[in-house]
Design a protein around this motif. Structure first.
Motif, short mmCIF file in Angstrom:
data_model
loop_
_atom_site.label_atom_id
_atom_site.label_comp_id
_atom_site.label_asym_id
_atom_site.label_seq_id
_atom_site.Cartn_x
_atom_site.Cartn_y
_atom_site.Cartn_z
N ARG A 255 0.80 -1.23 0.00
CA ARG A 255 0.00 0.00 0.00
C ARG A 255 0.83 1.28 0.00
N ARG A 256 2.10 1.18 0.34
CA ARG A 256 2.90 2.40 0.47
C ARG A 256 4.15 2.35 -0.40
N SER A 257 4.12 1.54 -1.42
CA SER A 257 5.27 1.38 -2.30
C SER A 257 4.89 1.73 -3.73
N GLY A 258 5.64 1.23 -4.71
CA GLY A 258 5.35 1.54 -6.10
C GLY A 258 5.45 3.03 -6.36
N LEU A 259 4.62 3.53 -7.26
CA LEU A 259 4.62 4.96 -7.58
C LEU A 259 4.32 5.80 -6.34
N LYS A 260 3.37 5.33 -5.53
CA LYS A 260 3.01 6.08 -4.33
C LYS A 260 4.18 6.21 -3.37
N GLY A 261 4.92 5.12 -3.19
CA GLY A 261 6.07 5.18 -2.31
C GLY A 261 7.17 6.07 -2.84
N LEU A 262 7.33 6.10 -4.16
CA LEU A 262 8.41 6.87 -4.77
C LEU A 262 8.11 8.36 -4.83
N CYS A 263 6.84 8.72 -5.07
CA CYS A 263 6.56 10.16 -5.24
C CYS A 263 5.30 10.64 -4.55
N GLY A 264 4.57 9.74 -3.88
CA GLY A 264 3.38 10.17 -3.16
C GLY A 264 2.10 10.07 -3.95
N ASP A 265 2.17 9.76 -5.25
CA ASP A 265 0.98 9.61 -6.09
C ASP A 265 1.01 8.25 -6.77
N ASN A 266 -0.13 7.55 -6.76
CA ASN A 266 -0.20 6.26 -7.46
C ASN A 266 -0.96 6.36 -8.78
N ASP A 267 -1.43 7.55 -9.13
CA ASP A 267 -2.15 7.77 -10.39
C ASP A 267 -1.15 8.25 -11.43
N MET A 268 -0.98 7.47 -12.51
CA MET A 268 0.01 7.83 -13.52
C MET A 268 -0.30 9.17 -14.17
N GLU A 270 -1.38 11.81 -12.67
CA GLU A 270 -0.82 12.83 -11.79
C GLU A 270 0.70 12.82 -11.84
N VAL A 271 1.28 11.63 -11.95
CA VAL A 271 2.74 11.52 -12.05
C VAL A 271 3.25 12.24 -13.29
N THR A 272 2.63 12.00 -14.43
CA THR A 272 3.09 12.64 -15.67
C THR A 272 2.81 14.14 -15.66
N GLY A 278 8.28 19.64 -13.97
CA GLY A 278 9.65 19.58 -13.51
C GLY A 278 9.85 18.95 -12.15
N ASP A 279 8.84 18.25 -11.64
CA ASP A 279 8.94 17.62 -10.33
C ASP A 279 9.91 16.43 -10.40
N ARG A 281 10.82 14.15 -8.04
CA ARG A 281 10.37 12.89 -7.46
C ARG A 281 9.44 12.15 -8.43
N ALA A 282 8.56 12.88 -9.08
CA ALA A 282 7.67 12.26 -10.06
C ALA A 282 8.46 11.73 -11.24
N THR A 283 9.47 12.47 -11.66
CA THR A 283 10.30 12.02 -12.78
C THR A 283 11.04 10.75 -12.43
N LEU A 284 11.59 10.68 -11.22
CA LEU A 284 12.28 9.46 -10.80
C LEU A 284 11.31 8.29 -10.73
N ALA A 285 10.11 8.52 -10.18
CA ALA A 285 9.13 7.45 -10.08
C ALA A 285 8.78 6.91 -11.47
N PHE A 286 8.58 7.80 -12.41
CA PHE A 286 8.29 7.40 -13.79
C PHE A 286 9.44 6.60 -14.38
#
Length: 386
Positions: A255-268, A270-272, A278-279, A281-286
């Motif tokens: 529940r606290r890993s994957g995209l959510k663990g890496l950048c706080g968002d699990n919705d792709m 929102e990540v993109t 220029g975020d 953390r989101a770039t690293l998660a992607f």
């Protein structure tokens, strides 16, 4: 044989029940819906109440659970273990076996069982079929299914690779072949089911030979909230050094890993969006997400030897042009050429997004797990009636 052609597909989760009523004569869907937040105040008290609401909604359409037009009920069951390699007509013995598999899917099989028990009580005369998430992956060879741990211990506790999302992988691999104008038996496909949960499969001539999820849906690709592949010693380290309990580690990885663990968002989406701003953390998660995805594409190319198509499906796979472009970038050596214009098009239709000269076709094939369950259910009852 009955003339009834409607199949009610039920997906009973721990706090929700999804349903679709599908007419196998023409593919139409007279009814569909979701009852959720079961057990919460002001919502259905339990699954029996939820299924009662579904029955009421169907009656409003003139198609209650007692309708003679319903030929069967198809139930999604998450874990079939090694016992079920195909859909099964539900009997007391089948239900006992599904109960026996609860330790392998403690969050899912109990809810699936509850849905079955309720509908069997309501319609004891109606054929009901269990369609298993794991069944399509039952064909993977022992060399892929076995973990390299003590064999006796693994056998005692049924520890092996089972795989999940099987109905989606089966549906998408077959429809990818149709998109190419070929028979499933002649096509090798890598299927990438990318939703909040994500999995990959290698399908050779319509037969699954490898899949990324394992004993549980936690293994494999980076997902919305799940870690995917992980050095198992990480768990031991967290228990020894961080003092985390088994339950805390379980919550962390699921529940606290994957995209959510890496950048706080699990919705792709929102990540993109954050990436575009220029975020970092989101770039690293992607980047982590894409790196793992490309590793599996390369590995499954080696497993299959010849790849005819790579198919993207599920919420992210069907809708994120950015994910598809990044995952397929610089794969010229494998024979992959993505067409940027085709890839950018949003459509609900199955389509190719590769160039005409690409040696490996790249496809986007919207999954339809409910239709797959309905088709398998209808096939089982037709065989039974013959």
């Amino acid at each position: 044989m009955t003339d009834a052609t409607l199949v009610l597909v039920l997906n009973s989760g721990s706090s929700s029940v999804k349903y679709q009523l599908i007419d196998m004569a023409d593919g139409s869907r007279p009814a569909a819906g979701l009852v959720e937040r079961i057990g919460e105040p002001s919502f259905p008290a339990d699954h029996a109440a939820a299924i009662g609401l579904i029955g009421a909604e169907l009656r409003e359409k003139g198609l209650g659970l007692d309708s003679p037009r319903i030929a069967a009920i198809g139930h999604r069951v998450v874990h079939g273990g090694r016992y079920f390699s195909r859909p099964a007509l539900i009997t007391d013995r089948v239900l006992d076996e599904v109960r026996r598999l609860v330790p392998l899917a403690p969050l899912h099989n109990p809810a699936n069982i509850t849905g079955i028990e309720i509908t069997r009580a309501l319609r004891p005369d109606l054929p009901q079929v269990a369609v298993f998430d794991t069944a399509f992956h039952a064909t993977i060879p022992e060399s892929a299914a076995r973990y390299a741990i003590d064999t006796e211990l693994a056998d005692e506790y049924a520890i092996r690779r089972y795989g999940f999302h099987g109905t989606s992988h089966q549906y998408v691999s077959r429809h990818t072949a149709e998109l190419l104008g070929r028979s499933p038996e002649s096509v090798n496909v890598i299927v990438l089911h990318l939703g909040n949960g994500a999995s990959a499969s290698a399908v050779a001539g319509g037969v699954c030979v490898e899949t990324s999820m394992g004993l549980t849906p936690l293994e494999g690709l980076v997902m919305g909230t799940r870690s995917g592949d992980l050095d198992p010693a990480v768990l031991l380290h967290l228990q020894r050094v961080a003092g985390m309990s088994v339950e805390e580690v379980d919550v962390l990885l699921n529940r606290r890993s994957g995209l959510k663990g890496l950048c706080g968002d699990n919705d792709m989406r929102e990540v993109t969006r954050r990436m575009a701003e220029g975020d970092q953390r989101a770039t690293l998660a992607f980047d982590v997400y894409i790196h793992r995805l490309r590793k599996y594409v390369g590995a499954y190319t080696a497993v299959l030897g010849r790849v005819d198509a790579i198919a993207f499906t599920a919420g992210v796979g069907e809708n994120s042009a950015a994910v598809r472009a990044a995952a397929m970038a610089n794969l010229d050596a494998l024979g992959v050429e993505l067409d940027p214009a085709l890839n950018a098009v949003r459509s609900a239709e199955a389509r190719l997004v590769s160039t005409e000269s690409s040696r490996i076709a790249v496809a986007v094939v919207p999954t339809d797990e409910e239709l797959e369950i309905a088709e398998q259910t209808f096939a089982v009852i037709r065989r039974t009636d013959e």
